[in-house]
Design an enzyme around this catalytic site. Structure first.
Site, PDB file in Angstrom:
ATOM      1  N   THR A  99       0.814  -1.216   0.000  1.00 25.72           N
ATOM      2  CA  THR A  99       0.000   0.000   0.000  1.00 25.72           C
ATOM      3  C   THR A  99       0.850   1.268   0.000  1.00 25.72           C
ATOM      4  O   THR A  99       0.476   2.282  -0.586  1.00 25.72           O
ATOM      5  CB  THR A  99      -0.941  -0.017   1.231  1.00 25.72           C
ATOM      6  OG1 THR A  99      -1.781  -1.146   1.116  1.00 25.72           O
ATOM      7  CG2 THR A  99      -1.795   1.217   1.316  1.00 25.72           C
ATOM      8  N   THR A 108       1.921  -4.354   4.354  1.00 23.12           N
ATOM      9  CA  THR A 108       1.835  -4.604   5.799  1.00 23.12           C
ATOM     10  C   THR A 108       1.404  -6.032   6.146  1.00 23.12           C
ATOM     11  O   THR A 108       1.733  -6.526   7.216  1.00 23.12           O
ATOM     12  CB  THR A 108       0.854  -3.615   6.469  1.00 23.12           C
ATOM     13  OG1 THR A 108      -0.404  -3.711   5.812  1.00 23.12           O
ATOM     14  CG2 THR A 108       1.374  -2.205   6.388  1.00 23.12           C
ATOM     15  N   ASP A 109       0.663  -6.677   5.225  1.00 23.21           N
ATOM     16  CA  ASP A 109       0.091  -7.993   5.571  1.00 23.21           C
ATOM     17  C   ASP A 109       1.135  -9.002   6.022  1.00 23.21           C
ATOM     18  O   ASP A 109       0.929  -9.731   6.982  1.00 23.21           O
ATOM     19  CB  ASP A 109      -0.664  -8.586   4.365  1.00 23.21           C
ATOM     20  CG  ASP A 109      -1.962  -7.858   4.072  1.00 23.21           C
ATOM     21  OD1 ASP A 109      -2.255  -6.871   4.775  1.00 23.21           O
ATOM     22  OD2 ASP A 109      -2.688  -8.270   3.137  1.00 23.21           O
ATOM     23  N   LYS A 138       0.884  -7.794  12.861  1.00 25.23           N
ATOM     24  CA  LYS A 138      -0.204  -6.917  12.395  1.00 25.23           C
ATOM     25  C   LYS A 138      -1.470  -7.428  13.074  1.00 25.23           C
ATOM     26  O   LYS A 138      -1.875  -8.569  12.856  1.00 25.23           O
ATOM     27  CB  LYS A 138      -0.325  -6.990  10.872  1.00 25.23           C
ATOM     28  CG  LYS A 138      -1.443  -6.107  10.323  1.00 25.23           C
ATOM     29  CD  LYS A 138      -1.485  -6.091   8.800  1.00 25.23           C
ATOM     30  CE  LYS A 138      -2.638  -5.230   8.319  1.00 25.23           C
ATOM     31  NZ  LYS A 138      -2.713  -5.095   6.881  1.00 25.23           N
TER      32      LYS A 138
END
Ligand code: ASP
Length: 419
Positions: free
Chosen positions: A78, A153-154, A230
Protein backbone atom coordinates in the site's frame (compact mmCIF):
# COMPACT_ATOMS: atom_id res chain seq x y z
CA UNK A 1 -10.42 12.02 -24.78
CA UNK A 2 -10.60 9.79 -21.66
CA UNK A 3 -8.95 11.74 -18.86
CA UNK A 4 -9.75 9.19 -16.12
CA UNK A 5 -6.79 8.89 -13.73
CA UNK A 6 -5.06 11.97 -15.20
CA UNK A 7 -4.13 15.13 -13.30
CA UNK A 8 -5.95 18.12 -14.81
CA UNK A 9 -6.60 21.82 -14.31
CA UNK A 10 -10.22 22.90 -14.84
CA UNK A 11 -11.65 26.37 -15.25
CA UNK A 12 -15.28 26.25 -14.11
CA UNK A 13 -17.79 27.83 -11.72
CA UNK A 14 -15.67 31.01 -11.70
CA UNK A 15 -12.62 29.20 -10.25
CA UNK A 16 -9.61 27.05 -11.16
CA UNK A 17 -9.60 23.46 -9.83
CA UNK A 18 -6.72 20.98 -9.89
CA UNK A 19 -7.00 17.27 -9.22
CA UNK A 20 -7.27 13.74 -10.57
CA UNK A 21 -10.20 12.75 -12.78
CA UNK A 22 -12.16 9.88 -11.29
CA UNK A 23 -14.44 7.44 -13.11
CA UNK A 24 -17.98 8.68 -13.08
CA UNK A 25 -21.13 6.67 -13.45
CA UNK A 26 -23.36 9.69 -13.96
CA UNK A 27 -21.55 11.02 -17.03
CA UNK A 28 -20.48 14.22 -15.29
CA UNK A 29 -16.77 14.76 -14.59
CA UNK A 30 -15.63 14.07 -11.01
CA UNK A 31 -12.37 15.58 -9.83
CA UNK A 32 -10.50 14.39 -6.72
CA UNK A 33 -8.81 17.49 -5.27
CA UNK A 34 -5.45 17.42 -3.47
CA UNK A 35 -7.25 17.84 -0.13
CA UNK A 36 -9.11 14.57 -0.75
CA UNK A 37 -12.53 16.08 -1.54
CA UNK A 38 -14.38 15.38 -4.79
CA UNK A 39 -16.06 18.00 -7.00
CA UNK A 40 -18.46 17.18 -9.84
CA UNK A 41 -18.86 19.21 -13.06
CA UNK A 42 -21.48 19.07 -15.79
CA UNK A 43 -20.08 19.40 -19.34
CA UNK A 44 -21.61 22.82 -19.82
CA UNK A 45 -19.89 24.17 -16.66
CA UNK A 46 -16.36 23.43 -17.88
CA UNK A 47 -14.88 26.41 -19.71
CA UNK A 48 -11.35 25.01 -20.08
CA UNK A 49 -9.69 21.71 -19.23
CA UNK A 50 -5.99 21.04 -19.46
CA UNK A 51 -3.94 17.95 -18.60
CA UNK A 52 -1.14 18.91 -16.22
CA UNK A 53 2.28 17.47 -16.81
CA UNK A 54 3.79 15.04 -14.32
CA UNK A 55 5.37 17.00 -11.50
CA UNK A 56 9.06 16.23 -11.17
CA UNK A 57 10.40 14.65 -8.02
CA UNK A 58 11.14 17.25 -5.36
CA UNK A 59 14.03 15.21 -3.96
CA UNK A 60 17.34 16.96 -4.27
CA UNK A 61 19.96 14.77 -5.87
CA UNK A 62 22.76 16.82 -4.39
CA UNK A 63 24.14 15.07 -1.37
CA UNK A 64 24.48 16.82 1.95
CA UNK A 65 27.90 15.67 3.25
CA UNK A 66 26.74 16.27 6.84
CA UNK A 67 23.98 13.67 6.56
CA UNK A 68 24.19 9.86 6.54
CA UNK A 69 23.45 7.86 3.38
CA UNK A 70 20.41 5.58 3.51
CA UNK A 71 19.14 3.11 0.94
CA UNK A 72 15.40 2.67 0.41
CA UNK A 73 14.42 -0.61 -1.21
CA UNK A 74 10.86 -0.68 -2.41
CA UNK A 75 8.99 -4.00 -2.58
CA UNK A 76 5.42 -2.75 -3.17
CA UNK A 77 2.36 -2.82 -0.89
CA UNK A 78 0.00 0.00 0.00
CA UNK A 79 2.86 2.42 0.71
CA UNK A 80 3.73 2.17 -2.99
CA UNK A 81 0.10 2.21 -4.12
CA UNK A 82 -2.59 4.53 -5.25
CA UNK A 83 -6.19 4.10 -6.21
CA UNK A 84 -6.51 2.97 -9.79
CA UNK A 85 -9.38 5.19 -10.83
CA UNK A 86 -10.16 2.92 -13.76
CA UNK A 87 -10.92 -0.09 -11.56
CA UNK A 88 -11.45 1.57 -8.19
CA UNK A 89 -8.96 -0.88 -6.58
CA UNK A 90 -5.75 -0.06 -4.75
CA UNK A 91 -2.75 -1.25 -6.76
CA UNK A 92 1.00 -1.07 -6.33
CA UNK A 93 2.30 1.40 -8.88
CA UNK A 94 4.80 3.89 -7.46
CA UNK A 95 8.50 3.64 -8.09
CA UNK A 96 10.88 4.13 -5.19
CA UNK A 97 11.88 7.57 -6.57
CA UNK A 98 8.26 8.65 -6.60
CA UNK A 99 7.79 7.60 -2.97
CA UNK A 100 10.83 9.61 -1.95
CA UNK A 101 9.81 12.52 -4.16
CA UNK A 102 6.51 12.69 -2.32
CA UNK A 103 8.22 13.06 1.08
CA UNK A 104 10.81 15.86 0.68
CA UNK A 105 11.33 15.98 4.49
CA UNK A 106 13.49 12.86 4.08
CA UNK A 107 16.23 15.05 2.60
CA UNK A 108 16.53 16.83 5.98
CA UNK A 109 17.33 13.52 7.70
CA UNK A 110 19.52 11.62 5.24
CA UNK A 111 20.77 11.31 1.67
CA UNK A 112 18.49 8.78 0.05
CA UNK A 113 19.17 6.36 -2.76
CA UNK A 114 16.13 4.44 -3.86
CA UNK A 115 15.70 1.19 -5.69
CA UNK A 116 12.61 -0.67 -6.82
CA UNK A 117 13.14 -4.38 -6.17
CA UNK A 118 9.51 -5.56 -6.47
CA UNK A 119 6.18 -3.95 -7.01
CA UNK A 120 3.98 -6.58 -5.42
CA UNK A 121 1.40 -6.85 -2.67
CA UNK A 122 2.99 -8.68 0.23
CA UNK A 123 0.58 -11.63 0.12
CA UNK A 124 2.49 -12.54 -3.05
CA UNK A 125 5.87 -12.69 -1.27
CA UNK A 126 7.51 -16.08 -0.80
CA UNK A 127 10.73 -17.54 0.56
CA UNK A 128 12.58 -16.79 -2.70
CA UNK A 129 11.71 -13.10 -2.39
CA UNK A 130 13.02 -13.09 1.20
CA UNK A 131 16.33 -14.56 0.07
CA UNK A 132 16.76 -12.14 -2.83
CA UNK A 133 15.83 -9.23 -0.58
CA UNK A 134 18.29 -10.37 2.11
CA UNK A 135 21.11 -10.48 -0.46
CA UNK A 136 20.16 -7.02 -1.64
CA UNK A 137 20.04 -5.58 1.88
CA UNK A 138 23.35 -7.28 2.72
CA UNK A 139 25.11 -5.53 -0.20
CA UNK A 140 23.47 -2.20 0.64
CA UNK A 141 24.70 -2.43 4.25
CA UNK A 142 28.30 -2.42 3.02
CA UNK A 143 27.78 1.06 1.59
CA UNK A 144 24.94 2.75 3.47
CA UNK A 145 24.43 3.70 7.13
CA UNK A 146 21.00 2.11 7.19
CA UNK A 147 18.44 0.41 4.98
CA UNK A 148 14.71 1.08 4.74
CA UNK A 149 12.44 -1.48 3.09
CA UNK A 150 9.02 -0.29 2.02
CA UNK A 151 6.72 -3.31 2.19
CA UNK A 152 3.08 -4.39 2.24
CA UNK A 153 1.84 -4.60 5.80
CA UNK A 154 0.09 -7.99 5.57
CA UNK A 155 3.25 -10.12 5.66
CA UNK A 156 5.77 -7.50 6.76
CA UNK A 157 6.41 -9.32 10.06
CA UNK A 158 7.32 -12.54 8.21
CA UNK A 159 9.85 -10.69 6.04
CA UNK A 160 11.22 -8.90 9.12
CA UNK A 161 11.77 -12.27 10.83
CA UNK A 162 13.38 -13.76 7.75
CA UNK A 163 15.84 -10.84 7.50
CA UNK A 164 16.52 -10.92 11.25
CA UNK A 165 17.65 -14.55 11.05
CA UNK A 166 19.45 -14.29 7.70
CA UNK A 167 21.46 -11.10 8.32
CA UNK A 168 23.68 -10.42 11.30
CA UNK A 169 23.62 -6.64 10.99
CA UNK A 170 25.71 -3.87 12.55
CA UNK A 171 23.27 -1.25 11.20
CA UNK A 172 19.51 -0.60 11.26
CA UNK A 173 17.29 -2.49 8.81
CA UNK A 174 13.86 -0.85 8.94
CA UNK A 175 10.66 -2.22 7.42
CA UNK A 176 7.90 0.30 6.87
CA UNK A 177 4.48 0.27 5.26
CA UNK A 178 1.17 2.09 5.17
CA UNK A 179 -2.39 1.13 5.95
CA UNK A 180 -3.82 3.84 3.65
CA UNK A 181 -2.39 4.67 0.23
CA UNK A 182 -0.70 8.04 -0.14
CA UNK A 183 -3.37 9.57 -2.36
CA UNK A 184 -5.85 9.40 0.54
CA UNK A 185 -6.10 12.28 3.02
CA UNK A 186 -5.79 9.83 5.94
CA UNK A 187 -2.62 8.23 4.57
CA UNK A 188 -0.01 7.18 7.12
CA UNK A 189 2.69 6.73 4.45
CA UNK A 190 4.63 10.01 4.86
CA UNK A 191 4.83 9.97 8.66
CA UNK A 192 5.82 6.29 8.76
CA UNK A 193 8.52 6.95 6.15
CA UNK A 194 9.95 9.95 8.02
CA UNK A 195 10.02 7.96 11.29
CA UNK A 196 11.69 5.05 9.49
CA UNK A 197 14.43 7.43 8.24
CA UNK A 198 15.03 8.63 11.82
CA UNK A 199 15.35 4.98 12.90
CA UNK A 200 17.61 4.06 9.98
CA UNK A 201 20.03 6.81 11.01
CA UNK A 202 19.92 5.98 14.76
CA UNK A 203 22.35 3.94 16.89
CA UNK A 204 20.35 0.74 16.36
CA UNK A 205 21.81 -2.47 14.93
CA UNK A 206 18.87 -4.78 14.26
CA UNK A 207 15.81 -5.47 12.10
CA UNK A 208 12.73 -3.47 13.12
CA UNK A 209 9.26 -2.50 11.94
CA UNK A 210 8.31 1.18 12.19
CA UNK A 211 4.61 2.06 12.01
CA UNK A 212 2.03 4.42 13.59
CA UNK A 213 1.73 3.92 17.35
CA UNK A 214 -1.72 5.52 17.63
CA UNK A 215 -4.48 6.51 15.25
CA UNK A 216 -3.24 10.13 15.35
CA UNK A 217 -0.22 11.57 13.59
CA UNK A 218 1.75 11.92 16.85
CA UNK A 219 4.30 9.14 17.10
CA UNK A 220 5.49 5.83 15.68
CA UNK A 221 6.72 2.75 17.50
CA UNK A 222 9.91 0.88 16.69
CA UNK A 223 9.02 -2.81 17.01
CA UNK A 224 11.60 -5.60 17.13
CA UNK A 225 11.17 -7.49 13.84
CA UNK A 226 10.82 -10.90 15.52
CA UNK A 227 8.33 -9.71 18.14
CA UNK A 228 5.68 -7.92 16.12
CA UNK A 229 2.35 -8.75 14.51
CA UNK A 230 -0.20 -6.92 12.40
CA UNK A 231 -3.21 -7.05 14.74
CA UNK A 232 -5.84 -5.01 12.91
CA UNK A 233 -7.03 -5.17 9.32
CA UNK A 234 -7.34 -1.44 8.72
CA UNK A 235 -6.34 0.79 11.66
CA UNK A 236 -3.20 2.86 11.29
CA UNK A 237 -1.91 1.57 14.66
CA UNK A 238 -2.34 -2.05 13.54
CA UNK A 239 1.12 -3.25 14.59
CA UNK A 240 1.73 -4.42 18.16
CA UNK A 241 4.78 -5.83 19.89
CA UNK A 242 3.83 -9.28 21.23
CA UNK A 243 5.33 -10.72 24.44
CA UNK A 244 7.64 -7.72 24.33
CA UNK A 245 7.43 -3.93 24.35
CA UNK A 246 8.37 -1.63 21.45
CA UNK A 247 12.10 -0.88 21.46
CA UNK A 248 11.27 2.81 21.35
CA UNK A 249 8.97 5.52 20.11
CA UNK A 250 9.52 8.39 17.70
CA UNK A 251 7.99 11.78 18.27
CA UNK A 252 6.97 12.81 14.76
CA UNK A 253 6.79 16.57 15.40
CA UNK A 254 10.04 16.75 17.41
CA UNK A 255 11.77 14.18 15.16
CA UNK A 256 13.11 12.51 18.32
CA UNK A 257 13.51 8.90 19.42
CA UNK A 258 12.89 7.77 23.00
CA UNK A 259 14.25 4.25 23.64
CA UNK A 260 12.37 1.95 26.02
CA UNK A 261 14.60 -1.13 25.73
CA UNK A 262 18.26 -0.63 26.58
CA UNK A 263 19.02 -4.30 25.94
CA UNK A 264 18.86 -3.94 22.14
CA UNK A 265 21.41 -4.55 19.39
CA UNK A 266 23.38 -1.33 18.86
CA UNK A 267 25.11 0.03 15.79
CA UNK A 268 28.50 -1.57 15.25
CA UNK A 269 27.89 -4.32 17.81
CA UNK A 270 27.71 -7.24 15.38
CA UNK A 271 29.76 -8.14 12.31
CA UNK A 272 27.92 -8.03 8.99
CA UNK A 273 27.18 -11.61 7.93
CA UNK A 274 24.67 -13.31 5.63
CA UNK A 275 23.35 -16.85 6.06
CA UNK A 276 20.68 -16.99 3.40
CA UNK A 277 19.75 -20.65 3.07
CA UNK A 278 16.14 -21.49 3.90
CA UNK A 279 14.46 -24.91 3.99
CA UNK A 280 11.10 -24.48 2.28
CA UNK A 281 9.71 -27.83 3.41
CA UNK A 282 8.50 -26.46 6.72
CA UNK A 283 4.83 -26.05 7.55
CA UNK A 284 2.71 -24.24 10.13
CA UNK A 285 -0.39 -26.15 11.24
CA UNK A 286 -3.13 -24.62 13.35
CA UNK A 287 -4.79 -27.25 15.53
CA UNK A 288 -8.53 -27.13 16.19
CA UNK A 289 -10.74 -29.55 18.12
CA UNK A 290 -11.28 -32.65 16.02
CA UNK A 291 -8.42 -32.08 13.53
CA UNK A 292 -6.96 -35.49 12.65
CA UNK A 293 -3.19 -36.20 12.69
CA UNK A 294 -3.46 -37.29 9.03
CA UNK A 295 -2.38 -33.78 8.17
CA UNK A 296 1.06 -34.49 9.69
CA UNK A 297 1.36 -37.73 7.73
CA UNK A 298 0.39 -35.94 4.55
CA UNK A 299 3.21 -33.40 4.84
CA UNK A 300 5.65 -36.00 6.13
CA UNK A 301 4.89 -38.08 3.03
CA UNK A 302 5.67 -35.02 0.88
CA UNK A 303 9.15 -34.78 2.43
CA UNK A 304 8.53 -31.99 4.94
CA UNK A 305 11.27 -31.71 7.56
CA UNK A 306 9.91 -29.08 9.93
CA UNK A 307 6.52 -28.68 11.62
CA UNK A 308 5.35 -25.74 13.69
CA UNK A 309 2.17 -26.57 15.56
CA UNK A 310 -0.10 -23.77 16.70
CA UNK A 311 -1.58 -25.59 19.65
CA UNK A 312 -4.17 -24.65 22.24
CA UNK A 313 -3.42 -22.91 25.56
CA UNK A 314 -0.04 -23.82 27.04
CA UNK A 315 0.76 -25.77 23.85
CA UNK A 316 -1.49 -28.78 23.23
CA UNK A 317 -2.92 -30.89 20.43
CA UNK A 318 -5.19 -33.88 20.89
CA UNK A 319 -3.58 -36.99 22.43
CA UNK A 320 -4.73 -38.72 19.23
CA UNK A 321 -1.69 -37.06 17.56
CA UNK A 322 0.94 -38.55 19.89
CA UNK A 323 1.74 -41.71 17.91
CA UNK A 324 2.21 -39.87 14.62
CA UNK A 325 4.35 -37.22 16.33
CA UNK A 326 6.51 -39.96 17.88
CA UNK A 327 7.02 -41.50 14.44
CA UNK A 328 7.89 -38.36 12.48
CA UNK A 329 9.99 -36.67 15.18
CA UNK A 330 12.74 -39.22 14.54
CA UNK A 331 13.85 -37.36 11.42
CA UNK A 332 11.88 -34.10 11.62
CA UNK A 333 11.74 -31.13 13.92
CA UNK A 334 8.42 -30.28 15.61
CA UNK A 335 7.96 -27.01 17.49
CA UNK A 336 4.92 -26.25 19.65
CA UNK A 337 3.60 -22.69 19.78
CA UNK A 338 0.32 -21.32 21.11
CA UNK A 339 -2.84 -19.88 19.61
CA UNK A 340 -3.06 -17.67 22.72
CA UNK A 341 -0.38 -15.37 21.26
CA UNK A 342 0.35 -13.86 24.69
CA UNK A 343 2.35 -15.96 27.16
CA UNK A 344 4.75 -18.87 26.97
CA UNK A 345 4.33 -22.48 25.94
CA UNK A 346 4.73 -24.91 28.82
CA UNK A 347 4.14 -28.60 28.17
CA UNK A 348 5.03 -29.70 31.67
CA UNK A 349 1.74 -28.77 33.33
CA UNK A 350 -0.85 -31.15 31.85
CA UNK A 351 -0.63 -34.84 30.91
CA UNK A 352 -1.07 -34.06 27.22
CA UNK A 353 1.91 -31.71 27.25
CA UNK A 354 4.13 -34.26 29.00
CA UNK A 355 3.19 -36.92 26.43
CA UNK A 356 3.95 -34.47 23.63
CA UNK A 357 7.38 -33.69 25.03
CA UNK A 358 8.11 -37.41 25.37
CA UNK A 359 7.00 -37.92 21.77
CA UNK A 360 9.61 -35.39 20.62
CA UNK A 361 7.87 -31.99 20.52
CA UNK A 362 10.06 -28.98 21.39
CA UNK A 363 8.49 -26.04 23.24
CA UNK A 364 8.64 -22.80 21.23
CA UNK A 365 8.84 -20.68 24.40
CA UNK A 366 7.08 -17.34 23.76
CA UNK A 367 7.75 -17.17 20.01
CA UNK A 368 4.92 -16.18 17.73
CA UNK A 369 3.92 -19.14 15.50
CA UNK A 370 4.97 -17.30 12.33
CA UNK A 371 8.36 -16.39 13.85
CA UNK A 372 8.89 -20.03 14.85
CA UNK A 373 8.04 -21.02 11.26
CA UNK A 374 10.64 -18.67 9.76
CA UNK A 375 13.22 -19.62 12.40
CA UNK A 376 12.72 -23.31 11.64
CA UNK A 377 13.12 -22.69 7.87
CA UNK A 378 16.37 -20.89 8.61
CA UNK A 379 17.68 -23.43 11.13
CA UNK A 380 16.99 -26.40 8.84
CA UNK A 381 18.50 -24.49 5.91
CA UNK A 382 21.78 -23.80 7.69
CA UNK A 383 22.34 -26.55 10.29
CA UNK A 384 21.94 -30.30 10.59
CA UNK A 385 18.98 -31.71 12.50
CA UNK A 386 20.74 -32.11 15.86
CA UNK A 387 22.24 -28.61 15.78
CA UNK A 388 18.96 -27.09 14.61
CA UNK A 389 17.15 -28.85 17.49
CA UNK A 390 19.56 -27.26 19.96
CA UNK A 391 18.93 -23.74 18.61
CA UNK A 392 15.11 -23.85 18.70
CA UNK A 393 14.92 -22.87 22.37
CA UNK A 394 17.93 -20.55 22.18
CA UNK A 395 17.32 -16.83 21.86
CA UNK A 396 19.28 -15.94 18.72
CA UNK A 397 18.07 -12.47 17.68
CA UNK A 398 15.57 -11.46 20.36
CA UNK A 399 12.80 -13.85 19.29
CA UNK A 400 12.51 -15.36 22.78
CA UNK A 401 11.93 -13.20 25.85
CA UNK A 402 14.19 -14.63 28.54
CA UNK A 403 11.57 -15.04 31.29
CA UNK A 404 8.01 -14.20 32.16
CA UNK A 405 9.30 -12.16 35.12
CA UNK A 406 11.53 -10.05 32.84
CA UNK A 407 8.60 -9.51 30.48
CA UNK A 408 6.31 -8.40 33.34
CA UNK A 409 8.83 -5.84 34.59
CA UNK A 410 9.24 -4.52 31.04
CA UNK A 411 5.50 -4.22 30.64
CA UNK A 412 5.00 -2.24 33.84
CA UNK A 413 7.82 0.12 32.79
CA UNK A 414 6.20 0.53 29.38
CA UNK A 415 2.78 1.21 30.88
CA UNK A 416 4.23 3.85 33.22
CA UNK A 417 5.75 5.58 30.15
CA UNK A 418 2.50 5.52 28.22
CA UNK A 419 -0.08 6.71 30.74
N1 ASP B 1 -2.32 -6.29 0.98
C1 ASP B 1 -1.37 -5.23 1.15
C2 ASP B 1 0.01 -5.82 1.28
O1 ASP B 1 0.33 -6.40 2.27
C3 ASP B 1 -1.72 -4.38 2.33
C4 ASP B 1 -0.72 -3.31 2.69
O2 ASP B 1 0.23 -3.03 2.04
O3 ASP B 1 -0.92 -2.68 3.71
O4 ASP B 1 0.78 -5.67 0.36
Amino acid sequence: MDLTGKKVKIKAKGKIFEGIVMPSVTGSLVLKLDNGYNVGFFDYEILEIEEIEKIESKTSLTKNPELPDVKIISTGGTIASKVDYKTGAVTSQFTAEEIVGDVPELAEICNVDAELLYNILSENMNVKHWIELARNVYSALKKYEGVIITHGTDTMAYTASALAFMISTPKPIVLVGAQRSSDRPSSDAAMNLICSALTATSDLGEVVVVMHATTSDDYCYIHRGVKVRKCHTSRRDAFKSINFIPLGKIDYMKRKIEWFVQDRFKRGERELELKDKMEEKVVLIKFYPGLKPDILEYYYGKGYKGFVLEGTGLGHVSTEWIDVIKKISEDCLIIMTSQCIWGRVCDRVYDTGRYLLKAGVIEGEDMLPEVALVKLMWLLGNYDLEEAKKYVKENLVGEITQSTKYWESMLSFFNSKNK
